[in-house]
Scaffold this motif. Sequence first.
Motif, PDB file in Angstrom:
ATOM      1  N   GLN A 153       0.830  -1.201   0.000  1.00 53.83           N
ATOM      2  CA  GLN A 153       0.000   0.000   0.000  1.00 53.83           C
ATOM      3  C   GLN A 153       0.867   1.255   0.000  1.00 53.83           C
ATOM      4  O   GLN A 153       0.585   2.237  -0.704  1.00 53.83           O
ATOM      5  CB  GLN A 153      -0.916  -0.007   1.226  1.00 53.83           C
ATOM      6  N   ASP A 154       1.952   1.237   0.782  1.00 54.91           N
ATOM      7  CA  ASP A 154       2.873   2.382   0.815  1.00 54.91           C
ATOM      8  C   ASP A 154       3.554   2.587  -0.532  1.00 54.91           C
ATOM      9  O   ASP A 154       3.817   3.728  -0.938  1.00 54.91           O
ATOM     10  CB  ASP A 154       3.937   2.172   1.896  1.00 54.91           C
ATOM     11  N   MET A 155       3.864   1.487  -1.226  1.00 50.95           N
ATOM     12  CA  MET A 155       4.499   1.599  -2.544  1.00 50.95           C
ATOM     13  C   MET A 155       3.572   2.258  -3.561  1.00 50.95           C
ATOM     14  O   MET A 155       4.038   2.900  -4.509  1.00 50.95           O
ATOM     15  CB  MET A 155       4.906   0.215  -3.051  1.00 50.95           C
ATOM     16  N   ARG A 156       2.279   2.113  -3.359  1.00 52.57           N
ATOM     17  CA  ARG A 156       1.338   2.682  -4.329  1.00 52.57           C
ATOM     18  C   ARG A 156       1.226   4.203  -4.208  1.00 52.57           C
ATOM     19  O   ARG A 156       0.746   4.862  -5.140  1.00 52.57           O
ATOM     20  CB  ARG A 156      -0.035   2.023  -4.177  1.00 52.57           C
ATOM     21  N   ARG A 157       1.684   4.765  -3.098  1.00 54.93           N
ATOM     22  CA  ARG A 157       1.633   6.226  -2.954  1.00 54.93           C
ATOM     23  C   ARG A 157       2.567   6.917  -3.947  1.00 54.93           C
ATOM     24  O   ARG A 157       2.121   7.786  -4.708  1.00 54.93           O
ATOM     25  CB  ARG A 157       1.950   6.619  -1.517  1.00 54.93           C
ATOM     26  N   PRO A 158       3.870   6.582  -3.959  1.00 49.37           N
ATOM     27  CA  PRO A 158       4.720   7.203  -4.988  1.00 49.37           C
ATOM     28  C   PRO A 158       4.320   6.791  -6.398  1.00 49.37           C
ATOM     29  O   PRO A 158       4.535   7.546  -7.354  1.00 49.37           O
ATOM     30  CB  PRO A 158       6.131   6.725  -4.627  1.00 49.37           C
ATOM     31  N   LEU A 159       3.709   5.619  -6.531  1.00 51.39           N
ATOM     32  CA  LEU A 159       3.229   5.201  -7.845  1.00 51.39           C
ATOM     33  C   LEU A 159       2.130   6.141  -8.333  1.00 51.39           C
ATOM     34  O   LEU A 159       2.107   6.528  -9.521  1.00 51.39           O
ATOM     35  CB  LEU A 159       2.707   3.765  -7.764  1.00 51.39           C
ATOM     36  N   ARG A 160       1.246   6.564  -7.434  1.00 44.39           N
ATOM     37  CA  ARG A 160       0.211   7.536  -7.817  1.00 44.39           C
ATOM     38  C   ARG A 160       0.838   8.882  -8.170  1.00 44.39           C
ATOM     39  O   ARG A 160       0.360   9.582  -9.077  1.00 44.39           O
ATOM     40  CB  ARG A 160      -0.807   7.687  -6.681  1.00 44.39           C
ATOM     41  N   GLU A 161       1.905   9.253  -7.445  1.00 45.53           N
ATOM     42  CA  GLU A 161       2.608  10.499  -7.780  1.00 45.53           C
ATOM     43  C   GLU A 161       3.231  10.406  -9.170  1.00 45.53           C
ATOM     44  O   GLU A 161       3.248  11.395  -9.923  1.00 45.53           O
ATOM     45  CB  GLU A 161       3.688  10.782  -6.735  1.00 45.53           C
ATOM     46  N   ARG A 184      11.274   2.920  -1.388  1.00 45.39           N
ATOM     47  CA  ARG A 184      10.299   2.201  -0.545  1.00 45.39           C
ATOM     48  C   ARG A 184      10.413   0.702  -0.755  1.00 45.39           C
ATOM     49  O   ARG A 184      10.271  -0.088   0.206  1.00 45.39           O
ATOM     50  CB  ARG A 184       8.879   2.689  -0.883  1.00 45.39           C
ATOM     51  N   ILE A 185      10.671   0.270  -1.975  1.00 39.84           N
ATOM     52  CA  ILE A 185      10.895  -1.163  -2.225  1.00 39.84           C
ATOM     53  C   ILE A 185      12.134  -1.628  -1.470  1.00 39.84           C
ATOM     54  O   ILE A 185      12.133  -2.687  -0.830  1.00 39.84           O
ATOM     55  CB  ILE A 185      11.033  -1.429  -3.737  1.00 39.84           C
ATOM     56  N   ALA A 186      13.195  -0.844  -1.541  1.00 41.09           N
ATOM     57  CA  ALA A 186      14.443  -1.203  -0.857  1.00 41.09           C
ATOM     58  C   ALA A 186      14.263  -1.288   0.646  1.00 41.09           C
ATOM     59  O   ALA A 186      14.912  -2.107   1.316  1.00 41.09           O
ATOM     60  CB  ALA A 186      15.531  -0.195  -1.203  1.00 41.09           C
ATOM     61  N   ALA A 187      13.381  -0.458   1.198  1.00 40.59           N
ATOM     62  CA  ALA A 187      13.182  -0.430   2.652  1.00 40.59           C
ATOM     63  C   ALA A 187      12.625  -1.745   3.186  1.00 40.59           C
ATOM     64  O   ALA A 187      12.758  -2.039   4.387  1.00 40.59           O
ATOM     65  CB  ALA A 187      12.243   0.716   3.020  1.00 40.59           C
TER      66      ALA A 187
END
Length: 262
Positions: A153-161, A184-187
């Motif tokens: 879900q967190d990865m989808r935030r920058p994806l929306r940006e 975020r993927i690396a985290a």
Amino acid sequence: MAKDGVDAKRDRGESAGRQTVDPPALRRGDWGQSGGQGRAEMAADVVAALVAQAEPGARLGTKDELRARCGVSVGTFNETLRLLQARALVTVKPGPGGGLFAAEQSPMVRLGHSVLALDAGASDVSEAVRIRNALDPLLIEDALWHASPADIQDMRRPLREMEDAAHAEDPDAFIRANWRLHARIAAVSPNTLLRSLYLSLLDLVEEHTLSVRPDGESPLSEHIRDRCRLHTALIDALDKRDRDEAMRLIAEHTTAREGPAD
């Protein structure tokens, strides 16, 4: 005496008529006639046109001279100057003989159908990008094993940006949102060494990047839309724990960009 007064007024009027003043490049009536651009952006276009005609390092004029040419206020020209520096078009030198100068050619790193314009301290960016690319598959493997639904879900935030930036055809906003997605993927990785190395390389590339520009061969807007679709499919594959699809996509991601950092 009255005649003398009339003659004096006439002489002053004739003198004023003989004075010539170059009109400003932008008159007040011109504002708002360039597709919604603000005054600072329009003035930046005027200076950018001068840069395009000048040799790298050539003096364009003082701040006051260029501000007068653009016909804007001091505050507006300060914003114009910020835009020009962010686009790596000009440098500013203080003191006698100073002013605005056409920026020296920035070093470039190829990015698919675009290029990253880098600052002068970026001699090691190409190597950082190459190493970072090689680490991507390892991080995708870790994400397949360790990413929680909250992580996805967190990865989808920058994806929306990225999607918003692609829609706005803003390559600078797109690439920086893209880097936030990869961070975020690396985290997610439990491998401290791998994670810290990757993030350090990503920081180095981002720190030295001034702007994203077309490569002169293909439309940049089309390229970023394609990259947006690829990253959306990659996050969907992670969400489904589809290893084959995720590894195929990260391989396409690396080879399609021919080396650099999206």
